[in-house]
Enzyme design. Sequence first.
Site, PDB file in Angstrom:
ATOM      1  N   GLY A 266       0.682  -1.272   0.236  1.00 55.05           N
ATOM      2  CA  GLY A 266      -0.100   0.056  -0.384  1.00 55.05           C
ATOM      3  C   GLY A 266       0.726   1.458  -0.134  1.00 55.05           C
TER       4      GLY A 266
ATOM      5  N   ASP B 288       0.787   3.124   4.577  1.00 52.20           N
ATOM      6  CA  ASP B 288      -0.167   4.475   3.878  1.00 52.20           C
ATOM      7  C   ASP B 288      -1.199   4.912   5.277  1.00 52.20           C
ATOM      8  OD1 ASP B 288      -0.826   1.588   4.257  1.00 52.20           O
ATOM      9  OD2 ASP B 288      -1.967   1.516   2.536  1.00 52.20           O
TER      10      ASP B 288
ATOM     11  N   ASP C 211      -5.079   2.049  10.379  1.00 53.90           N
ATOM     12  CA  ASP C 211      -6.094   1.744  10.968  1.00 53.90           C
ATOM     13  C   ASP C 211      -6.448   1.255  12.465  1.00 53.90           C
ATOM     14  OD1 ASP C 211      -9.030   1.234  10.583  1.00 53.90           O
ATOM     15  OD2 ASP C 211      -9.398  -0.533   9.391  1.00 53.90           O
TER      16      ASP C 211
ATOM     17  N   LYS D 157      -7.133   6.703  10.959  1.00 55.35           N
ATOM     18  CA  LYS D 157      -8.038   6.164  11.113  1.00 55.35           C
ATOM     19  C   LYS D 157      -8.301   6.219  13.084  1.00 55.35           C
ATOM     20  CE  LYS D 157      -9.982   3.835   7.251  1.00 55.35           C
ATOM     21  NZ  LYS D 157     -10.742   3.075   7.000  1.00 55.35           N
TER      22      LYS D 157
ATOM     23  N   PHE E 204     -14.345   3.342   3.906  1.00 54.36           N
ATOM     24  CA  PHE E 204     -13.437   3.026   3.516  1.00 54.36           C
ATOM     25  C   PHE E 204     -12.776   3.598   3.007  1.00 54.36           C
ATOM     26  CE2 PHE E 204     -11.807  -0.409   0.705  1.00 54.36           C
ATOM     27  CZ  PHE E 204     -11.024  -1.268   0.925  1.00 54.36           C
TER      28      PHE E 204
ATOM     29  N   ARG F 113      -5.225   0.730  -6.842  1.00 56.41           N
ATOM     30  CA  ARG F 113      -3.796   1.350  -5.922  1.00 56.41           C
ATOM     31  C   ARG F 113      -3.735   2.014  -6.914  1.00 56.41           C
ATOM     32  NH1 ARG F 113      -2.441  -2.354  -1.704  1.00 56.41           N
ATOM     33  NH2 ARG F 113      -2.221  -4.030  -2.098  1.00 56.41           N
TER      34      ARG F 113
HETATM   35  P1  IMP Z   1      -4.726  -2.388  10.878  1.00 60.41           P
HETATM   36  O1  IMP Z   1      -3.706  -3.040  11.187  1.00 60.41           O
HETATM   37  O2  IMP Z   1      -6.021  -1.950  10.980  1.00 60.41           O
HETATM   38  O3  IMP Z   1      -3.925  -0.360  11.574  1.00 60.41           O
HETATM   39  O4  IMP Z   1      -4.949  -1.775   9.497  1.00 60.41           O
HETATM   40  C1  IMP Z   1      -3.681  -1.627   8.292  1.00 60.41           C
HETATM   41  C2  IMP Z   1      -3.661  -1.638   7.141  1.00 60.41           C
HETATM   42  O5  IMP Z   1      -5.128  -2.166   6.878  1.00 60.41           O
HETATM   43  C3  IMP Z   1      -2.842  -1.046   6.341  1.00 60.41           C
HETATM   44  O6  IMP Z   1      -1.669  -1.270   5.642  1.00 60.41           O
HETATM   45  C4  IMP Z   1      -4.033  -1.074   5.060  1.00 60.41           C
HETATM   46  O7  IMP Z   1      -3.413  -1.261   3.949  1.00 60.41           O
HETATM   47  C5  IMP Z   1      -5.186  -1.836   4.963  1.00 60.41           C
HETATM   48  N1  IMP Z   1      -6.257  -0.573   5.502  1.00 60.41           N
HETATM   49  C6  IMP Z   1      -6.917  -0.351   6.584  1.00 60.41           C
HETATM   50  N2  IMP Z   1      -8.176   0.459   6.209  1.00 60.41           N
HETATM   51  C7  IMP Z   1      -7.561   0.607   4.707  1.00 60.41           C
HETATM   52  C8  IMP Z   1      -8.753   1.033   3.309  1.00 60.41           C
HETATM   53  O8  IMP Z   1      -9.777   2.568   4.175  1.00 60.41           O
HETATM   54  N3  IMP Z   1      -9.161   0.826   2.691  1.00 60.41           N
HETATM   55  C9  IMP Z   1      -8.031   0.114   1.873  1.00 60.41           C
HETATM   56  N4  IMP Z   1      -6.977  -0.158   2.773  1.00 60.41           N
HETATM   57  C10 IMP Z   1      -7.349  -0.473   4.209  1.00 60.41           C
HETATM   58 MG    MG Z   2      -0.270  -0.763   4.218  1.00 57.68          MG
END
Ligand code: IMP
Ligand code: MG
Length: 179
Positions: free
Chosen positions: A49, A104, A107, A135, A156, A169
């Site tokens: 990403g 990128d 979340d 986020k 999302f 992407r």
């Molecule tokens: P986390 O482990 O929940 O913080 O998620 C991180 C990963 O989830 C990021 O590196 C992204 O690849 C993916 N991700 C999180 N939110 C989104 C979104 O809104 N769109 C696309 N990919 C996301």
């Molecule tokens: Mg990522």
Amino acid sequence: MKNIIKVRDKEFSLFISFEEIDTAITKVANEINNDLKGQTPLFLVILNGAFMFAADLFKKIDLDCEISFVKLASYTGTQTSSIVKELLGLSEDIKGRTIIIVEDIVDTGITMESMIKQLKEKEVKEIRIATLLFKPDAFIKKYNIDYVGMKIPNDFIVGYGLDYNGHGRNLKDIYKIIE
Ligand code: IMP
Ligand code: MG
């Protein structure tokens, strides 16, 4: 620049234009350039990403630095409940180095935490985190994120490196899902 697009089976509307993304990147780059003046950090970009963010960010970084790319592979461990994200592709000896992780989006923060844990085991000097997007309402962790391009609501999104099931992407701007 279109206002409504379709990626696979979902519709998305324009959310953040490249112009706004670029402003956020300039801010992050300035902060990193100031904070790390005189140091030689190693940037670790988390694929896939962050590739687009990374490419634009590094053009604005004026430090003497190294850049490398890693991947976090998710797989289910022997116990079905334990999800391990293994760090792949790190070939440098990072002991004693100042590392800046380039992501990128943060979340829930689970991916980044897994990355931090594995780097700490390698006795790095310091870890800093740079993410284009954050986020806050989804974040369930405690660690500090040093550089945030933009805080966004818990929707999302797709584009500028971020994908929906592997697609989208390549979009220059960021789009938000239409529910
Ligand atoms: P986390 O482990 O929940 O913080 O998620 C991180 C990963 O989830 C990021 O590196 C992204 O690849 C993916 N991700 C999180 N939110 C989104 C979104 O809104 N769109 C696309 N990919 C996301
Ligand atoms: Mg990522």
